[in-house]
Scaffold this motif. Structure first.
Motif, mmCIF file in Angstrom:
data_model
loop_
_atom_site.group_PDB
_atom_site.id
_atom_site.type_symbol
_atom_site.label_atom_id
_atom_site.label_comp_id
_atom_site.label_asym_id
_atom_site.label_seq_id
_atom_site.Cartn_x
_atom_site.Cartn_y
_atom_site.Cartn_z
ATOM 1 N N THR A 65 0.822 -1.210 0.000
ATOM 2 C CA THR A 65 0.000 0.000 0.000
ATOM 3 C C THR A 65 0.856 1.261 0.000
ATOM 4 N N VAL A 66 1.961 1.244 0.752
ATOM 5 C CA VAL A 66 2.852 2.405 0.768
ATOM 6 C C VAL A 66 3.434 2.650 -0.622
ATOM 7 N N SER A 67 3.820 1.586 -1.314
ATOM 8 C CA SER A 67 4.326 1.742 -2.681
ATOM 9 C C SER A 67 3.254 2.317 -3.600
ATOM 10 N N LEU A 68 2.008 1.867 -3.427
ATOM 11 C CA LEU A 68 0.901 2.423 -4.199
ATOM 12 C C LEU A 68 0.780 3.925 -3.966
ATOM 13 N N LEU A 69 0.822 4.327 -2.698
ATOM 14 C CA LEU A 69 0.669 5.743 -2.356
ATOM 15 C C LEU A 69 1.803 6.572 -2.951
ATOM 16 N N ILE A 110 -5.548 14.986 -10.609
ATOM 17 C CA ILE A 110 -6.516 14.614 -9.568
ATOM 18 C C ILE A 110 -6.558 13.096 -9.453
ATOM 19 N N ILE A 111 -6.525 12.612 -8.225
ATOM 20 C CA ILE A 111 -6.555 11.172 -7.953
ATOM 21 C C ILE A 111 -7.990 10.760 -7.652
ATOM 22 N N SER A 112 -8.564 9.955 -8.511
ATOM 23 C CA SER A 112 -9.916 9.426 -8.304
ATOM 24 C C SER A 112 -9.811 8.104 -7.554
ATOM 25 N N ILE A 113 -10.461 8.036 -6.397
ATOM 26 C CA ILE A 113 -10.375 6.848 -5.544
ATOM 27 C C ILE A 113 -11.744 6.183 -5.476
ATOM 28 N N LEU A 114 -11.807 4.949 -5.925
ATOM 29 C CA LEU A 114 -13.050 4.178 -5.891
ATOM 30 C C LEU A 114 -13.113 3.380 -4.593
ATOM 31 N N ALA A 115 -14.069 3.711 -3.740
ATOM 32 C CA ALA A 115 -14.265 2.961 -2.495
ATOM 33 C C ALA A 115 -14.745 1.557 -2.841
ATOM 34 N N ALA A 116 -14.007 0.540 -2.397
ATOM 35 C CA ALA A 116 -14.328 -0.831 -2.815
ATOM 36 C C ALA A 116 -14.385 -1.799 -1.645
ATOM 37 N N GLU A 117 -14.522 -1.290 -0.414
ATOM 38 C CA GLU A 117 -14.592 -2.202 0.732
ATOM 39 C C GLU A 117 -15.773 -3.153 0.609
ATOM 40 N N GLN A 118 -16.929 -2.646 0.121
ATOM 41 C CA GLN A 118 -18.099 -3.496 -0.084
ATOM 42 C C GLN A 118 -18.096 -4.125 -1.474
ATOM 43 N N LEU A 119 -17.612 -3.383 -2.427
ATOM 44 C CA LEU A 119 -17.602 -3.870 -3.804
ATOM 45 C C LEU A 119 -16.749 -5.123 -3.954
ATOM 46 N N ILE A 120 -15.645 -5.196 -3.216
ATOM 47 C CA ILE A 120 -14.743 -6.334 -3.344
ATOM 48 C C ILE A 120 -15.404 -7.628 -2.879
ATOM 49 N N ASP A 141 -6.157 -2.939 -7.565
ATOM 50 C CA ASP A 141 -5.806 -3.840 -6.471
ATOM 51 C C ASP A 141 -6.573 -5.157 -6.630
ATOM 52 N N GLU A 142 -6.066 -6.200 -5.956
ATOM 53 C CA GLU A 142 -6.654 -7.544 -6.075
ATOM 54 C C GLU A 142 -6.846 -7.893 -7.556
ATOM 55 N N ALA A 143 -5.765 -7.752 -8.313
ATOM 56 C CA ALA A 143 -5.848 -7.868 -9.777
ATOM 57 C C ALA A 143 -6.266 -9.254 -10.245
ATOM 58 N N HIS A 144 -6.032 -10.265 -9.425
ATOM 59 C CA HIS A 144 -6.384 -11.623 -9.866
ATOM 60 C C HIS A 144 -7.880 -11.767 -10.115
ATOM 61 N N LEU A 145 -8.692 -10.904 -9.476
ATOM 62 C CA LEU A 145 -10.136 -11.004 -9.655
ATOM 63 C C LEU A 145 -10.563 -10.662 -11.079
ATOM 64 N N LEU A 146 -9.701 -9.960 -11.803
ATOM 65 C CA LEU A 146 -10.023 -9.644 -13.191
ATOM 66 C C LEU A 146 -10.031 -10.885 -14.076
ATOM 67 N N PHE A 147 -9.326 -11.907 -13.645
ATOM 68 C CA PHE A 147 -9.117 -13.061 -14.523
ATOM 69 C C PHE A 147 -9.723 -14.350 -13.967
ATOM 70 N N ASP A 148 -10.100 -14.364 -12.702
ATOM 71 C CA ASP A 148 -10.693 -15.576 -12.133
ATOM 72 C C ASP A 148 -12.010 -15.895 -12.844
ATOM 73 N N PHE A 175 -0.952 -3.162 -11.808
ATOM 74 C CA PHE A 175 -1.678 -4.209 -11.101
ATOM 75 C C PHE A 175 -1.046 -4.430 -9.730
ATOM 76 N N CYS A 176 -1.897 -4.689 -8.766
ATOM 77 C CA CYS A 176 -1.426 -4.966 -7.413
ATOM 78 C C CYS A 176 -2.017 -6.300 -6.967
ATOM 79 N N SER A 177 -1.143 -7.239 -6.600
ATOM 80 C CA SER A 177 -1.605 -8.560 -6.177
ATOM 81 C C SER A 177 -0.542 -9.203 -5.299
ATOM 82 N N GLN A 178 -0.887 -10.298 -4.672
ATOM 83 C CA GLN A 178 0.076 -10.941 -3.781
ATOM 84 C C GLN A 178 1.184 -11.634 -4.563
ATOM 85 N N PHE A 179 0.811 -12.364 -5.616
ATOM 86 C CA PHE A 179 1.788 -13.157 -6.362
ATOM 87 C C PHE A 179 1.834 -12.702 -7.815
#
Length: 495
Positions: free
Chosen positions: A35-39, A217-227, A264-271, A297-301
């Motif tokens: 997350t720090v790298s993203l910021l 301008i940084i557009s931030i999409l709130a995705a706590e529920q969307l995810i 973020d959670e980029a793997h969800l694009l392809f699952d 893309f941001c993902s664990q692996f």
């Protein structure tokens, strides 16, 4: 200079603005500092004047809207990096939210999202998706706008009423498929997905804005529920990529990107994505850089992404991976193989030993050549590291120039209203016909009554008149006879 300072290893490590559109990957285990790298990257692009779109999965990316504050760890990191006079500041931010609670609503129309992505959102099988294709074709042929789910349901109702005729013209439509689609829509509405489909639809230009000082301008999409709704989340991102690809002009290589996206959670694009959709994403990622758009893309692996896409990512930030399982060990080897070797670093070993806030970094340098991997201390961001309060979010949202444009939904005439009006007109016409038929029947009944009962009344009148006439005639004849008889008697006596 037209570059972003990421951190420092043996030398300062930068990402060059002119190669920001060559895409990138930020990977690593949970809690290693992704997350720090993203910021750092997001506010770096913003300072270069590049608009940014980010997905905030955990709520902590929203800290970009608030200035950071020094503490012991940050001051220690700044000293390690040799950074003096490091100013903490907020970035210009717009908040977005599909559900409209934590930001401006993000909407698109049913027509714009198309049958393929809509079928994925509704989790339809192949046969049901084919019926959805017929719905869209019928909409085009009859000039019925598909804007929201009410329009879609209205067209499904029309097809159910005229299923035999439509099956003959467009292809077989079974009642079972129609029922399955209608149930999927109900489920989708229950999850809140209906908020995503409607008007006013998001205009891409509103994601590509700069403020008065020239900062992106940084557009931030709130995705706590969307995810929590992976199909909806991935479909939204795929739709955004497709819209950018289809609408932005070719610009070639620029000094800096026109827009940068962080997923973020980029793997969800392809699952579970069907092959056709997956090929489409790969095509978009491969070509969209020529339209001035960079995707990170941001993902664990690293191997969460298909190999075809992984090969397109020129800028890499790899945080620590813990090789506890065979899958982890394979991922470490995959990550190590994607870097340009550095003779001073055992990459496979280093990935497993990176501390929090450290990463292996390789970016494209002059002539687009990737630099040898560098073990890097990541810079602290200038913004707050962490979430914002509801009051702070509301304050940022209140300053937005887009509230009056997006916050209130618009419901113009479309398929739902047109089909309802047609139904009402048919009902009114049928009512008039019934009334006319009733009037005709009443007139016919009166005629029959007149014929049946009127003749009897006339007959009665005739009989009455006849009796009166008979009585009159009878009395006249009687009087004449009486007068004749009496006259004969009296006359004879006078003689």
């Amino acid at each position: 200079m037209n570059q972003i300072l990421i951190g420092k290893g043996e030398h300062p490590v930068h990402l060059l603005g002119k190669y920001g559109n060559r895409h990138g990957l930020i990977a690593g285990a949970t809690g290693t500092g992704k997350t720090v790298s993203l910021l750092v990257l997001a506010e770096g692009f913003s300072r270069l004047g590049v608009p940014v779109f980010m997905v905030d999965v955990k709520g902590d990316v929203a800290g970009l809207s608030m200035p950071g504050s020094p503490n012991g760890k940050i001051e220690q990191r700044l000293a390690q990096l040799g950074l003096e006079g490091y100013a903490f500041e907020a970035s210009p931010v717009l908040f977005w939210d599909v559900y409209g609670r934590s930001g401006h609503p993000v909407r698109t129309t049913v027509s714009e999202i198309g049958p393929t992505l809509l079928g994925r959102m509704l989790e339809l099988n192949g046969t049901q998706s084919g019926v959805l294709e017929i719905v869209f074709r019928l909409s085009d042929d009859q000039g019925l706008l598909l804007l929201d789910l009410d329009d879609l349901k209205a067209l499904l109702g029309l097809i159910a009423e005229q299923r035999k005729e439509i099956s003959t013209q467009y292809g077989l439509v079974s009642s079972q498929s129609l029922g399955a689609i209608q149930r999927a829509i109900l489920s989708f509405e229950r999850e809140g997905g209906a908020a995503f489909l409607g008007e006013p639809a998001l205009e891409l230009g509103d994601l590509m804005r700069t403020d008065l000082s020239g900062r992106g301008i940084i557009s931030i999409l709130a995705a706590e529920q969307l995810i929590l709704k992976p199909r909806l989340y991935s479909s939204l991102l795929l739709w955004l990529l497709s819209e950018l690809f289809e609408n932005l002009p070719e610009v070639g290589d620029l000094d800096k990107p026109k827009l940068v996206l962080f997923f973020d959670e980029a793997h969800l694009l392809f699952d579970d994505a069907p092959p056709m959709l997956r090929q489409r994403v790969e095509q978009v990622v491969r070509i969209i850089r020529s339209k001035g758009v960079g995707i990170y893309f941001c993902s664990q692996f690293p191997d969460d992404l298909p190999g075809e896409i992984l090969g397109q990512l020129g800028n890499r930030i790899q945080h620590g991976l813990r090789a506890f399982t065979p899958r982890d060990q394979k991922s470490v080897r995959t990550a190590a193989e994607t870097f340009v070797p550095n003779p001073n670093i055992d990459v496979t070993k280093a990935i497993s030993q990176l501390a929090v806030g450290e990463a292996l970094v390789s970016t494209l340098q002059e002539k687009g050549i990737p630099m040898p991997v560098e073990q890097t201390l990541i810079c602290p961001p200038r913004c707050r590291i962490g979430a914002v309060s509801a009051e702070e979010r509301a304050l940022v949202r209140a300053r937005s120039p887009l509230g009056s444009k997006y916050d209130q939904p618009v419901n113009r005439e479309s398929a739902h209203e047109i089909l309802n009006r047609r139904a009402m007109e048919r009902t009114a016409a049928e009512t008039r016909m019934d009334r006319d038929e009733t009037g005709k029947e009443t007139a016919q009944e009166n005629m029959v009554s007149e014929l049946l009962w009127g003749s009897r009344r006339r007959q009665g009148m005739v009989e009455t008149m006849a009796k009166q006439a008979a009585r009159t005639i009878g009395s006249q004849i009687g009087r004449q006879i009486l007068r004749g008889v009496l006259g004969g008697i009296f006359g004879g006596s006078r003689r």
